[in-house]
Write a protein that holds these residues in place. Structure first.
Motif, PDB file in Angstrom:
ATOM      1  N   ASP A 176      81.455 -30.660 -86.359  1.00 25.96           N
ATOM      2  CA  ASP A 176      82.181 -31.785 -85.775  1.00 25.96           C
ATOM      3  C   ASP A 176      83.106 -32.434 -86.792  1.00 25.96           C
ATOM      4  O   ASP A 176      82.757 -32.570 -87.976  1.00 25.96           O
ATOM      5  N   GLU A 177      84.252 -32.862 -86.318  1.00 27.84           N
ATOM      6  CA  GLU A 177      85.226 -33.585 -87.138  1.00 27.84           C
ATOM      7  C   GLU A 177      84.759 -35.025 -87.288  1.00 27.84           C
ATOM      8  O   GLU A 177      84.256 -35.629 -86.330  1.00 27.84           O
ATOM      9  N   LEU A 178      84.902 -35.570 -88.470  1.00 27.67           N
ATOM     10  CA  LEU A 178      84.552 -36.970 -88.726  1.00 27.67           C
ATOM     11  C   LEU A 178      85.819 -37.805 -88.830  1.00 27.67           C
ATOM     12  O   LEU A 178      86.893 -37.286 -89.134  1.00 27.67           O
ATOM     13  N   GLU A 179      85.666 -39.072 -88.597  1.00 23.66           N
ATOM     14  CA  GLU A 179      86.778 -40.000 -88.840  1.00 23.66           C
ATOM     15  C   GLU A 179      86.984 -40.092 -90.341  1.00 23.66           C
ATOM     16  O   GLU A 179      86.014 -40.173 -91.100  1.00 23.66           O
ATOM     17  N   PRO A 180      88.234 -40.069 -90.762  1.00 24.37           N
ATOM     18  CA  PRO A 180      88.473 -40.183 -92.224  1.00 24.37           C
ATOM     19  C   PRO A 180      87.971 -41.521 -92.737  1.00 24.37           C
ATOM     20  O   PRO A 180      88.034 -42.539 -92.050  1.00 24.37           O
ATOM     21  N   VAL A 181      87.458 -41.475 -93.942  1.00 21.92           N
ATOM     22  CA  VAL A 181      86.993 -42.688 -94.599  1.00 21.92           C
ATOM     23  C   VAL A 181      88.194 -43.313 -95.308  1.00 21.92           C
ATOM     24  O   VAL A 181      88.870 -42.648 -96.104  1.00 21.92           O
ATOM     25  N   VAL A 182      88.461 -44.555 -94.981  1.00 19.24           N
ATOM     26  CA  VAL A 182      89.576 -45.263 -95.596  1.00 19.24           C
ATOM     27  C   VAL A 182      89.009 -46.124 -96.704  1.00 19.24           C
ATOM     28  O   VAL A 182      88.111 -46.944 -96.481  1.00 19.24           O
TER      29      VAL A 182
END
Length: 186
Positions: A176-182
């Motif tokens: 699964d793709e994760l939301e990028p960590v900003v």
């Protein structure tokens, strides 16, 4: 992601890759499926059968060993015990595919039901030559999936040599793709 989730992912990857391999193999005639191509299990069909045989052998060990009585493996106990790693149980894809699909669904349901603590349990079993072993179950399960991947790699080569492209086989596509960590501004 815990180890149990990783093995559940491997079960889904295994299922989907087997379906791709069967779809690719179905593009070949019987002669090309049975042709001895110099692979360890000789032919495409021989290698597909080996994967099935090895999966059945391992699942039967799991079903009577550490996981006896787990409903997800009940059907495995009813399967005939293969006599050899190179046994040809299915000589055509039409009868083979439903059995492969059933086994893959069993693997998926079973790995989804595993508990993290199961992976650290000692697992005692006999190999195909009746030698006794006792190993950490999680590492045996890792071998189970690694073995499948190894022989599927051989199958993609054999199919490619016959002019059939299986497509992308990377496990990365099943993660699964994760939301990028900003990073916070400082």
């Amino acid at each position: 992601m815990g180890r149990q989730q990783q093995y559940a992912l491997m079960g889904r990857y295994n299922r989907d890759m087997n379906q791709r391999l069967f779809a690719a193999a179905s593009k070949l005639d019987e002669g090309r499926l049975h042709r001895n191509m110099g692979a360890f299990f000789q032919s495409i069909l021989g290698t597909l059968n080996h994967l099935y045989v090895a999966d059945v052998m391992w699942l039967k060990r799991f079903a009577v060993g550490a996981f006896a009585g787990q409903s997800h493996l009940d059907g495995v106990a009813l399967l005939a015990k293969p006599s050899a790693l190179n046994e040809i149980i299915y000589s055509d894809l039409d009868t083979f595919l439903p059995a492969r699909k059933h086994l893959d669904v069993t693997i998926c349901h079973w790995t989804e039901a595993l508990q993290e603590a199961d992976l650290d349990r000692p697992f005692a079993y006999k190999n195909s030559k009746e030698a006794d072993f006792c190993k950490p179950f999680g590492l045996v399960l890792q071998h189970f999936f690694n073995h499948q991947t190894h022989h599927r790699g051989q199958l993609t080569t054999l199919l490619s040599q016959q002019g059939v492209d299986v497509g992308v086989t990377d496990l990365l596509l099943w993660i699964d793709e994760l939301e990028p960590v900003v990073a916070p501004l400082s």
